[in-house]
Motif scaffolding. Sequence first.
Motif, PDB file in Angstrom:
ATOM      1  N   ASP A   1      13.639  69.941   7.396  1.00 57.39           N
ATOM      2  CA  ASP A   1      14.166  70.541   6.169  1.00 57.39           C
ATOM      3  C   ASP A   1      13.588  71.911   5.854  1.00 57.39           C
ATOM      4  OD1 ASP A   1      11.640  69.798   5.360  1.00 57.39           O
ATOM      5  OD2 ASP A   1      12.292  68.422   3.802  1.00 57.39           O
TER       6      ASP A   1
ATOM      7  N   SER B   1       4.395  74.049  -0.770  1.00 59.58           N
ATOM      8  CA  SER B   1       5.794  74.482  -0.775  1.00 59.58           C
ATOM      9  C   SER B   1       5.877  75.988  -0.569  1.00 59.58           C
ATOM     10  CB  SER B   1       6.449  74.105  -2.103  1.00 59.58           C
ATOM     11  OG  SER B   1       7.647  74.821  -2.311  1.00 59.58           O
TER      12      SER B   1
ATOM     13  N   SER C   1      13.690  78.131   8.557  1.00 56.12           N
ATOM     14  CA  SER C   1      14.463  78.008   7.327  1.00 56.12           C
ATOM     15  C   SER C   1      14.318  79.285   6.495  1.00 56.12           C
ATOM     16  CB  SER C   1      13.973  76.806   6.521  1.00 56.12           C
ATOM     17  OG  SER C   1      12.666  77.064   6.026  1.00 56.12           O
TER      18      SER C   1
ATOM     19  N   LYS D   1      11.184  73.083   4.003  1.00 54.80           N
ATOM     20  CA  LYS D   1      10.803  73.432   2.635  1.00 54.80           C
ATOM     21  C   LYS D   1       9.293  73.452   2.425  1.00 54.80           C
ATOM     22  CE  LYS D   1      15.045  71.472   0.667  1.00 54.80           C
ATOM     23  NZ  LYS D   1      15.619  70.451  -0.258  1.00 54.80           N
ATOM     24  N   THR D   2       8.563  72.652   3.205  1.00 55.76           N
ATOM     25  CA  THR D   2       7.118  72.528   3.029  1.00 55.76           C
ATOM     26  C   THR D   2       6.392  72.940   4.302  1.00 55.76           C
ATOM     27  OG1 THR D   2       7.213  70.205   3.708  1.00 55.76           O
ATOM     28  CG2 THR D   2       7.371  70.677   1.354  1.00 55.76           C
TER      29      THR D   2
ATOM     30  N   ASP E   1      13.338  79.555   3.342  1.00 56.58           N
ATOM     31  CA  ASP E   1      12.071  79.553   2.616  1.00 56.58           C
ATOM     32  C   ASP E   1      10.909  79.925   3.520  1.00 56.58           C
ATOM     33  OD1 ASP E   1      13.536  78.755   0.461  1.00 56.58           O
ATOM     34  OD2 ASP E   1      12.659  76.749   0.295  1.00 56.58           O
TER      35      ASP E   1
ATOM     36  N   ARG F   1       8.530  77.929  -1.255  1.00 55.98           N
ATOM     37  CA  ARG F   1       9.188  78.565  -2.388  1.00 55.98           C
ATOM     38  C   ARG F   1       8.288  78.583  -3.611  1.00 55.98           C
ATOM     39  NH1 ARG F   1      12.112  82.430  -2.111  1.00 55.98           N
ATOM     40  NH2 ARG F   1      13.120  81.392  -0.330  1.00 55.98           N
TER      41      ARG F   1
END
Length: 633
Positions: free
Chosen positions: A517, A469, A560, A519-520, A562, A471
């Motif tokens: 997305d 991740s 993104s 996020k990862t 993040d 974040r």
Amino acid sequence: MPLKAPYLRPAFDWSGFYIGGHTGYHRGSSIATLTDPAITTTNSVVSGLIGGVQAGYNYRLSSGILFGVEADLTFPNYLPSNHVVSKFVTARSDAEERWDYVGTVRGRVGYASGPWLAYATGGFAWAGERFLNIPAGVDVEEKHINVRPGWAAGAGLEYAFAPHWSVRLEYLYAQFGKADVRLPSGTQFSSTLDFQSLRLGLNRKVDWAGSKSWTPKTDLTDTESDRWEIHGQTTYLGQGYPAFRAPYTGTNSLTPARQYQATWSNSLYLNARLWEGGEVYYNPELLQGFGLSDTVGLAGFSSGEAQKSNFPYPHYNTSRLYVRQTFGFGGEQEELASGQQQLAGKVDVNRLTLQAGKFSVGDVFDGNAYAKDTRRDFMNWSIWAPGAFDYAADKLGLTYGMTAELNQKNWALRGGYFLMGAVSNSNNFDTQVFRRGQYVAELETRYTLFSRPGKLRTIGWLSSANSGSYRDTLNDPALNLDISLTRTGRPKYGYVVNVEQSVTDDIGLFGRWSWNDGKTEIMSFTDIDASLSLGTSIKGTKWGRPDDVIGLAGAVNALSRDHRDFLAAGGLGPLIGDGQLNYRKERILETYYAYALNKQITLTADYQFVTNPAYNADRGPVHVFSGRLHGEF
């Protein structure tokens, strides 16, 4: 009523020239000694898949005795376990020996009876290899190229299954002389080497004018059967750019100094019918070359032929091996043209097609008539593919999976499951089937707009992978931006909208919008979380060159929040990481002219203009110039 004469299979004439290819398995052994100046000795074994090419000449006596001569070259698979012969890690050295190719020139003697040939073989052999070392305290790798002579002997059994085609199984043993190499640092590396290999080969007899079986219409690709087909391609693609502005450079940055790199791919496509509706497809390839800056520095990378593995010598890969079963439901039929991954024939329009094995996600999903094949049309990753589709793949863009497709006249529905990499940017797959992996679904609708055909494809995908991740990595300073320390089972999802529209018989438009997305970490493709590409393809009919094509397209790529924060802090993705980031969207313009020398060979000039490479307004812009020579049959 007269009886029809029985079919007599033409006798195979063993005399003459032939060309072919082979694949198989090898096992090598070595005793190696490293002196730096401490002496370290190891016994090692190297094994794995191999592939290569051969050519030769046979002469058969009336008694059935056959004499021949053959030359061949064999290459290892790209996985380290297949080509690293021995390795040492000591206090002073990090050294290894790699084999790059083995060649032989051998005599053959045997007995041929009808379609069968049994033979023994032996002769001269040589091995090309590299000795590499990184001395302690030094970041520069030292290298020594070595060729060691030897001998080879073996035996084989060959069967002629058509007037010009034969298949064989061959065992070969090779032993090479001792290598004794001294590297610039003074480190000394000595080793022995021997190989055993079991190889399956396919040969095509070549007729020359004046030979008994020669005709003016002789075609080397004629399979002399309707049960199998052969196709092939070769593509040489060179890319370079002049120096560009860059106040700083990171681990995964595009080198600001001018550079040139090239790739070369050679492929065969062997496709066969097994039973009604059943087919098998096998695609062996020899891959060689490097991407610019070892394929880092651009999110929308400039060459689809530049994979994430760099090969100074050809490496063999079984790129595709899968079975396909089609169930027809009757009614209207359509003709499927022969192609690299399609056997020619009539099928029901209303049909269900199942496929399983090793192939690329893009072989089944995200088709596009104008931007799909980096060997023939656009080269940039975010133009020939949806940039934010992190499709399951190894470093060569391939995976294992299964798909189902329901086709109707005006639409098609596709679904599939694929293995994901064990970790980000990996050649190893996570084999927790269905617990880990990627699910893909696509709806393709076919329509007409102002009497011109078009297609709209909508793709949704969901991955479950061992990923980190962004974040979580940023929130824990103790991790020192090492995202691998946050890896666990996580989902990732996204979608693609893909459209193609014919404007005239010679002009087509296309576009893709893709998103994930963000996020990862990216698992397989490239560092893009949202991408829009638009373009056009124009055939040269208007200027008397109907087989020429002009392409023009642009792409805008984004990250993104993040993802960009992770890179700005100094994190690294699979393809990008400048150490810091003045974030702007990456913008790419690509144009090409493909000049058809004939029906089989095309020469392409390509230009790409990249603003904010790797999303960094502090670097660039970059002007990438490319030349591509492509041939196929």
